[in-house]
Design a protein around this motif. Structure first.
Motif, PDB file in Angstrom:
ATOM      1  N   GLN A 110      -8.520   3.033   2.357  1.00 30.79           N
ATOM      2  CA  GLN A 110      -8.012   3.443   3.471  1.00 30.79           C
ATOM      3  C   GLN A 110      -8.992   4.613   3.997  1.00 30.79           C
ATOM      4  N   SER A 130     -11.282   1.602   8.505  1.00 30.95           N
ATOM      5  CA  SER A 130      -9.892   1.004   7.846  1.00 30.95           C
ATOM      6  C   SER A 130      -8.722   0.882   9.066  1.00 30.95           C
ATOM      7  N   ALA A 137      -3.206  -3.228   5.228  1.00 28.39           N
ATOM      8  CA  ALA A 137      -2.200  -2.443   4.337  1.00 28.39           C
ATOM      9  C   ALA A 137      -1.058  -2.386   5.271  1.00 28.39           C
ATOM     10  N   ALA A 186      -2.746  -0.878  -0.439  1.00 29.97           N
ATOM     11  CA  ALA A 186      -3.476   0.426  -0.131  1.00 29.97           C
ATOM     12  C   ALA A 186      -3.938   1.229  -1.054  1.00 29.97           C
TER      13      ALA A 186
END
Length: 406
Positions: free
Chosen positions: A345, A350, A356, A363
């Motif tokens: 992340q 991301s 996620a 994550a």
């Protein structure tokens, strides 16, 4: 009555892999297809067997003398490509820059190119040449900027129906898609993408959930893959936990948001994974570089290998036990074939691929969190992938949208 004509426009990478399956579906329905293959898309377009054009095909040596001068100058500042012919690079850059001068004037064009590079190019006048030559009944492209967007704009201005294929999550592209009145229909990956664009102001009637045509092959390969035999052929035991790390470069600055990035992030992830091997004797790592990545892994320990360009990525996704990514489309492909995914992340990209957040991946906040996230993926039997887009039949659905406009 003559056949209807479709002009399909695509850059390389994931863009041309979305376009070619659609071209086949259209041809099967009697539509005359031409592909405008931009830069690195040419080899895949030629391999498809359809008529292929490039910017060099619409050059006029007398009319474009100044453009060619600019093209040679700008091409000289780039690394030579083993895929793109030099004359195509010169034509693409020269004609696009000449269009930029026509729009902004010489001084403003020079300032824009110095500041933004090729991101400032939007060669609508060049794409009009292709429309003049081919007289298509419909124009199709993906969400790529520059020439693909210019093709849709040029067609829309002439009243030619247009279809844009948005193969991923349309995060950065959303404002442009919502405002683009020159796009007749937008084909999107999943319900969530459609709903987000509707909330942003695009009429729901303009949006069709089709999935991504590039992923159709995943459904076919998934159903016929012999997991046990393939792993045995590579020397991987059934008890091995194989992690495919789909690396990608992290620039200093996000090209759209301006957020600062950490170019060393991918290599920090490497080091965490290598350190984790010592305490996980059943883990095996496979490093795979992004096509635009120049890093070369060397002097790797046992249980670590590098996947080259010649390796079949789909087989790796099916054979691995988990895929680690920051924002690569490899993560989405893994989820689609049922392989668990862990997403970092902390990359500046991301948020552009919210795997996620959509329930497609687990994550990991930072590189040091990766080993724990991997352990959780394999120990949490109750965790499952949610929100998967349709996989299989996407090219047929996109082709149906296109033919409905003819």
């Amino acid at each position: 009555m003559s056949a209807k004509k479709a002009l399909l426009v695509a850059y390389g990478g994931g863009h041309i892999t979305m376009i070619v399956p659609v071209a086949r579906e259209l041809a099967a329905q009697g539509v005359e297809v031409t592909i405008l293959a931009l830069t690195t898309a040419r080899p895949a377009a030629l391999a498809s067997g359809f008529p292929v054009l490039g910017f060099a095909d619409v050059l006029d040596p007398e009319r474009d003398e100044a453009a060619l001068v600019w093209g040679r100058k700008l091409a000289g500042d780039l690394d030579q490509s083993s895929v793109v012919a030099p004359e195509e690079t010169v034509a693409y850059l020269g004609l696009s820059y000449a269009d930029l001068i026509e729009r902004l004037g010489p001084e403003e064009a020079q300032a824009a190119y110095r500041r933004l590079g090729r991101q400032c190019l939007l060669p609508v006048t060049v794409l009009e040449r292709f429309l003049d030559r081919l007289q298509p009944d419909v124009v199709v492209a993906t969400t790529a900027p520059r020439a693909e967007r210019a093709a849709l704009m040029a067609a829309g201005r002439r009243g030619i129906p247009t279809v844009c294929i948005s193969g991923l999550f349309a995060i950065q592209e959303a404002p442009g898609l919502v405002a683009a009145d020159f796009i007749t229909r937008i084909c999107v990956l999943a319900d969530g993408v459609r709903d987000r664009l509707v909330q942003a102001g695009r009429p729901e009637a303009d949006l069709v959930v089709t999935g991504n045509p590039a992923f159709d092959v995943l459904a076919e390969r998934r159903d016929s893959f012999d997991h046990r035999a393939w792993r045995a052929g590579r020397g991987w035991a059934e008890t091995d936990k194989v992690i495919l790390w789909a690396s990608q470069p992290e620039p200093k600055v996000h090209p759209f948001t301006g957020v600062a990035g950490d170019p060393d992030l991918p290599r920090r992830i490497d080091r965490v994974l290598l350190d984790a091997l010592a305490s996980h004797p059943d883990w095996r790592l496979v490093f795979r570089a992004h096509p635009s990545e120049t890093h070369v892994w060397a002097d790797l320990p046992d249980r670590v290998e590098v996947s080259g360009r010649s390796d079949d990525l789909t087989e790796l996704l099916l054979g691995a036990d988990c895929v680690l990514t920051m924002s690569s489309t490899v993560g989405l492909e893994a989820a689609l074939v049922g392989t668990p995914v862990v997403q970092l992340q902390c990359s500046i990209f991301s948020a552009d691929a919210p795997y996620a957040a959509m329930g497609l991946a687990r994550a990991a906040a930072t590189p040091t969190d990766v080993p724990r996230a991997l352990e959780q993926v394999w120990s949490d039997t109750g965790w499952h992938v949610a929100g998967l887009p349709p996989v299989g039949g996407s090219a047929r659905r996109v082709a149906s949208v296109i033919t409905s406009l003819l």
